[in-house]
Design a protein around this motif. Structure first.
Motif, PDB file in Angstrom:
ATOM      1  N   LEU A   1      61.822  50.172  69.244  1.00 58.98           N
ATOM      2  CA  LEU A   1      62.227  51.567  69.415  1.00 58.98           C
ATOM      3  C   LEU A   1      61.112  52.372  70.072  1.00 58.98           C
ATOM      4  O   LEU A   1      59.933  52.197  69.749  1.00 58.98           O
ATOM      5  N   VAL A   2      61.501  53.242  70.968  1.00 61.26           N
ATOM      6  CA  VAL A   2      60.569  54.158  71.617  1.00 61.26           C
ATOM      7  C   VAL A   2      60.805  55.547  71.036  1.00 61.26           C
ATOM      8  O   VAL A   2      61.944  56.014  70.971  1.00 61.26           O
ATOM      9  N   ALA A   3      59.733  56.201  70.598  1.00 60.05           N
ATOM     10  CA  ALA A   3      59.817  57.559  70.049  1.00 60.05           C
ATOM     11  C   ALA A   3      58.801  58.429  70.766  1.00 60.05           C
ATOM     12  O   ALA A   3      57.639  58.062  70.910  1.00 60.05           O
ATOM     13  N   ALA A   4      59.243  59.587  71.236  1.00 58.82           N
ATOM     14  CA  ALA A   4      58.373  60.487  71.983  1.00 58.82           C
ATOM     15  C   ALA A   4      57.696  61.472  71.042  1.00 58.82           C
ATOM     16  O   ALA A   4      58.361  62.192  70.295  1.00 58.82           O
ATOM     17  N   SER A   5      56.376  61.500  71.069  1.00 67.38           N
ATOM     18  CA  SER A   5      55.618  62.431  70.236  1.00 67.38           C
ATOM     19  C   SER A   5      55.923  63.868  70.647  1.00 67.38           C
ATOM     20  O   SER A   5      55.906  64.211  71.834  1.00 67.38           O
ATOM     21  N   GLY A   6      56.200  64.696  69.652  1.00 65.55           N
ATOM     22  CA  GLY A   6      56.488  66.101  69.919  1.00 65.55           C
ATOM     23  C   GLY A   6      57.883  66.361  70.433  1.00 65.55           C
ATOM     24  O   GLY A   6      58.218  67.508  70.743  1.00 65.55           O
ATOM     25  N   SER A   7      58.701  65.313  70.527  1.00 68.02           N
ATOM     26  CA  SER A   7      60.064  65.477  71.047  1.00 68.02           C
ATOM     27  C   SER A   7      61.106  64.854  70.115  1.00 68.02           C
ATOM     28  O   SER A   7      62.069  65.499  69.718  1.00 68.02           O
ATOM     29  N   THR A   8      60.904  63.581  69.772  1.00 65.73           N
ATOM     30  CA  THR A   8      61.852  62.892  68.889  1.00 65.73           C
ATOM     31  C   THR A   8      61.777  63.482  67.485  1.00 65.73           C
ATOM     32  O   THR A   8      60.686  63.655  66.930  1.00 65.73           O
ATOM     33  N   ARG A   9      62.931  63.786  66.915  1.00 63.84           N
ATOM     34  CA  ARG A   9      62.962  64.334  65.561  1.00 63.84           C
ATOM     35  C   ARG A   9      63.050  63.202  64.543  1.00 63.84           C
ATOM     36  O   ARG A   9      63.568  62.120  64.821  1.00 63.84           O
ATOM     37  N   LYS A  10      62.521  63.496  63.358  1.00 65.91           N
ATOM     38  CA  LYS A  10      62.441  62.465  62.319  1.00 65.91           C
ATOM     39  C   LYS A  10      63.829  61.951  61.944  1.00 65.91           C
ATOM     40  O   LYS A  10      64.024  60.758  61.741  1.00 65.91           O
ATOM     41  N   ASN A  11      64.808  62.848  61.838  1.00 66.59           N
ATOM     42  CA  ASN A  11      66.149  62.407  61.457  1.00 66.59           C
ATOM     43  C   ASN A  11      66.790  61.561  62.550  1.00 66.59           C
ATOM     44  O   ASN A  11      67.585  60.663  62.274  1.00 66.59           O
ATOM     45  N   GLU A  12      66.405  61.810  63.824  1.00 67.98           N
ATOM     46  CA  GLU A  12      66.944  61.001  64.917  1.00 67.98           C
ATOM     47  C   GLU A  12      66.366  59.587  64.866  1.00 67.98           C
ATOM     48  O   GLU A  12      67.104  58.608  65.025  1.00 67.98           O
ATOM     49  N   LEU A  13      65.055  59.489  64.653  1.00 73.06           N
ATOM     50  CA  LEU A  13      64.449  58.166  64.546  1.00 73.06           C
ATOM     51  C   LEU A  13      64.986  57.425  63.331  1.00 73.06           C
ATOM     52  O   LEU A  13      65.270  56.223  63.400  1.00 73.06           O
ATOM     53  N   ALA A  14      65.150  58.137  62.225  1.00 72.28           N
ATOM     54  CA  ALA A  14      65.707  57.519  61.014  1.00 72.28           C
ATOM     55  C   ALA A  14      67.129  57.032  61.268  1.00 72.28           C
ATOM     56  O   ALA A  14      67.528  55.955  60.799  1.00 72.28           O
ATOM     57  N   GLY A  15      67.916  57.793  62.031  1.00 69.43           N
ATOM     58  CA  GLY A  15      69.276  57.372  62.361  1.00 69.43           C
ATOM     59  C   GLY A  15      69.294  56.125  63.210  1.00 69.43           C
ATOM     60  O   GLY A  15      70.131  55.236  63.029  1.00 69.43           O
ATOM     61  N   ALA A  16      68.342  56.032  64.156  1.00 69.12           N
ATOM     62  CA  ALA A  16      68.253  54.834  65.000  1.00 69.12           C
ATOM     63  C   ALA A  16      67.869  53.612  64.174  1.00 69.12           C
ATOM     64  O   ALA A  16      68.411  52.518  64.367  1.00 69.12           O
ATOM     65  N   VAL A  17      66.930  53.795  63.236  1.00 70.03           N
ATOM     66  CA  VAL A  17      66.532  52.684  62.364  1.00 70.03           C
ATOM     67  C   VAL A  17      67.709  52.225  61.511  1.00 70.03           C
ATOM     68  O   VAL A  17      67.950  51.024  61.350  1.00 70.03           O
ATOM     69  N   ARG A  18      68.461  53.181  60.965  1.00 70.60           N
ATOM     70  CA  ARG A  18      69.639  52.832  60.148  1.00 70.60           C
ATOM     71  C   ARG A  18      70.695  52.116  60.975  1.00 70.60           C
ATOM     72  O   ARG A  18      71.373  51.210  60.476  1.00 70.60           O
ATOM     73  N   ALA A  19      70.847  52.510  62.234  1.00 70.64           N
ATOM     74  CA  ALA A  19      71.837  51.854  63.101  1.00 70.64           C
ATOM     75  C   ALA A  19      71.502  50.386  63.291  1.00 70.64           C
ATOM     76  O   ALA A  19      72.401  49.526  63.315  1.00 70.64           O
ATOM     77  N   LEU A  20      70.219  50.070  63.406  1.00 70.56           N
ATOM     78  CA  LEU A  20      69.814  48.662  63.552  1.00 70.56           C
ATOM     79  C   LEU A  20      69.942  47.912  62.231  1.00 70.56           C
ATOM     80  O   LEU A  20      70.421  46.777  62.197  1.00 70.56           O
ATOM     81  N   GLU A  21      69.497  48.547  61.155  1.00 70.55           N
ATOM     82  CA  GLU A  21      69.573  47.886  59.848  1.00 70.55           C
ATOM     83  C   GLU A  21      71.007  47.670  59.407  1.00 70.55           C
ATOM     84  O   GLU A  21      71.322  46.700  58.706  1.00 70.55           O
ATOM     85  N   GLY A  22      71.887  48.574  59.832  1.00 69.15           N
ATOM     86  CA  GLY A  22      73.287  48.476  59.412  1.00 69.15           C
ATOM     87  C   GLY A  22      73.988  47.240  59.928  1.00 69.15           C
ATOM     88  O   GLY A  22      74.942  46.754  59.300  1.00 69.15           O
ATOM     89  N   ILE A  23      73.531  46.706  61.051  1.00 76.46           N
ATOM     90  CA  ILE A  23      74.174  45.502  61.601  1.00 76.46           C
ATOM     91  C   ILE A  23      73.274  44.270  61.426  1.00 76.46           C
ATOM     92  O   ILE A  23      73.566  43.206  61.975  1.00 76.46           O
ATOM     93  N   GLY A  24      72.179  44.453  60.684  1.00 78.32           N
ATOM     94  CA  GLY A  24      71.311  43.316  60.405  1.00 78.32           C
ATOM     95  C   GLY A  24      70.340  42.970  61.504  1.00 78.32           C
ATOM     96  O   GLY A  24      69.754  41.880  61.486  1.00 78.32           O
TER      97      GLY A  24
END
Length: 479
Positions: free
Chosen positions: A402-425
């Protein structure tokens, strides 16, 4: 929040705190300048009870006790109209007894027969004159009016001035040094409070600590912010000695230590949202891997808004989609790039069903063949929170980055991306932080490059392109 979090906030917001402190001092200075100076003059009176000749010791004690009890009542008489009207007439003041009373403060120290009368005025001479006049007229009222016995007998109460009021040399208010100190402290506290509040309310990713709160996956690298990134996206190629190019080599080093548990070294590179630098990161990472002599396949899996062909300067009219539907053979569209062993497969024509195409059996066969032929397969994919393409494709690869931009990406957005990957294993290999500031507490601290010398986080010199965060590598080796 821990102590180091507060220290980081103070470091990051020191300008805000400094401005708040200076503003507090400025307000205090302005208040001190605009406030009219006031002067205080004080006179002290001694109250006693006369004792006749040959008075016994008990009579003297009783007289002293009476005086101590009486002064508590005399204090209230000081500011009465009975006293102040005489003061006004004596000095010719243009004010009322009620107004003059607000300028006078009378008190008596505990268990004493002393009365202290303080007068505050904008004129120092007038303050001293009023204080002495109040003392004199108060004595006259108490001795000759209130405590005088019936008949021609003398009053037993005696009041004497033991300290006349002197003209004050300095104003009692405003207290400029005290005001400045209070302004400095209040400004400092306000600046710190605003800095902490802003940090608490800020939901954007800034540091390693922010990412650690969301995922246990390691940070593979940090890429500094480059205002010219759009003009020169392939910085590893066009400016190989720049600090930003070295950060991609540091990322390459970290990626080489990733334990993929014997699985294929094929990685989906995505982000939570658009504009976080995933495509430029994928392209530069592919170039830096190829510099080591590794065989690298760079695929543009973003079948909705492809960028790889544009960045790499290759023909993108025919590519991945054409291979998946059987129109062309892979060997016909896989284009060699540069002097190394880097091959680029552009997206090709944009299909109406990208998710189905990327999750198809044909895509699985294609990736199987590529992982046998190449040391690394990097796939640029659309943002995870917008479409399911990256999540679907990550199931066919060794993992996702995952790529996250400092000062731009929000914590809930990154958390949502992590959950999307974990949700499908799918396995999250790690996070790459882009657009990091070059200075300040949020700058990338895993490797500082100065004049061709790399310093790792321990401050020891290492060869260019070989520095890596030892803590991150240790975590990755443990799997």
């Amino acid at each position: 929040m821990e102590l180091h979090d507060y220290l980081r906030i103070l470091h990051k917001s020191w300008i805000l705190i400094l401005v708040g402190t200076l503003l507090g001092v400025a307000v205090a200075a302005g208040y001190s300048i605009l406030t009219t100076p006031k002067y205080q003059a004080t006179t002290s009176l001694y109250v006693s009870v006369r004792a006749g000749e040959g008075a016994a010791t008990g009579d003297l004690v009783q007289g002293t006790s009476f005086a101590r009890q009486a002064v508590t009542s005399y204090v209230d008489v000081v500011g009465s109209a009975l006293v102040l009207d005489k003061v006004i007439d004596e000095l010719g003041l243009d004010t009322s007894a009620q107004q003059l009373s607000s300028q006078i403060a009378a008190s008596s120290p505990l268990n004493t027969v002393l009365i202290e009368i303080g007068v505050t005025d904008t004129n120092p001479e007038r303050a001293a004159a009023v204080a002495n006049s109040v003392g004199k007229n108060f004595t006259d009222v108490v001795v000759n009016d209130l405590e005088k016995p019936d008949g021609e007998g003398a009053s037993l109460v005696k009041i004497e001035t033991i300290q006349p009021a002197l003209v004050p040399a300095r104003p009692s208010s405003p207290n400029v040094p005290l005001n400045l100190v209070l302004g400095l402290l209040l400004g400092l506290v306000a600046g710190i409070a605003v800095a902490i509040l802003r940090s608490v309310l800020d939901t954007r990713i800034h540091s390693q600590h922010d990412i650690a709160q969301i995922t246990d996956s390691p940070i593979l690298g940090g890429i500094a912010l480059d205002p010219e990134a759009k003009k020169r996206p392939l910085v590893v190629h066009v400016d190989p000695r720049s600090p930003r190019a070295e950060s991609f080599r540091s990322l390459r080093t970290n990626l080489q230590f990733v334990n993929v548990e014997g699985g294929p070294r094929s990685f989906v590179i995505s982000s939570s949202g658009p504009g976080e630098g995933k495509s430029t990161t994928t392209a530069n990472l592919a170039i830096s891997l190829a510099e080591t002599g590794a065989r690298v396949a760079l695929l543009d899996g973003d079948l909705r808004l492809p960028k790889i062909a544009e960045y790499m300067g290759v023909e993108g009219g025919v590519g991945l989609t054409d291979v998946l539907i059987g129109r062309v053979e892979l060997a016909d569209v896989l284009q060699k790039w540069g002097k190394g062993k880097l091959f680029v497969l552009p997206a090709g024509r944009i299909p109406p069903n990208p998710s189905e195409l990327l999750g198809s059996t044909a895509m699985a066969r294609l990736l199987g063949g590529l992982t046998e032929q190449f040391d690394y397969v990097l796939i640029d994919t659309p943002p995870l929170l917008l479409v399911t393409d990256a999540a679907v494709l990550s199931k066919l690869c060794g993992g996702a980055i995952l790529v996250a931009a400092s000062g731009s990406t929000r914590k809930n957005e990154l958390a949502g991306a992590v959950r999307a990957l974990e949700g499908i294993g799918s396995r999250l290999i790690g996070v790459i932080v882009t657009m990091l500031p070059t200075k300040g507490p949020d700058s990338y601290s895993y490797g500082a490059y100065i004049y061709g010398v790399t310093h790792d986080f321990d401050g020891e010199e290492t060869d260019l392109g070989q520095t890596a965060d030892r803590r991150t590598l240790h975590r990755m080796r443990r799997g």
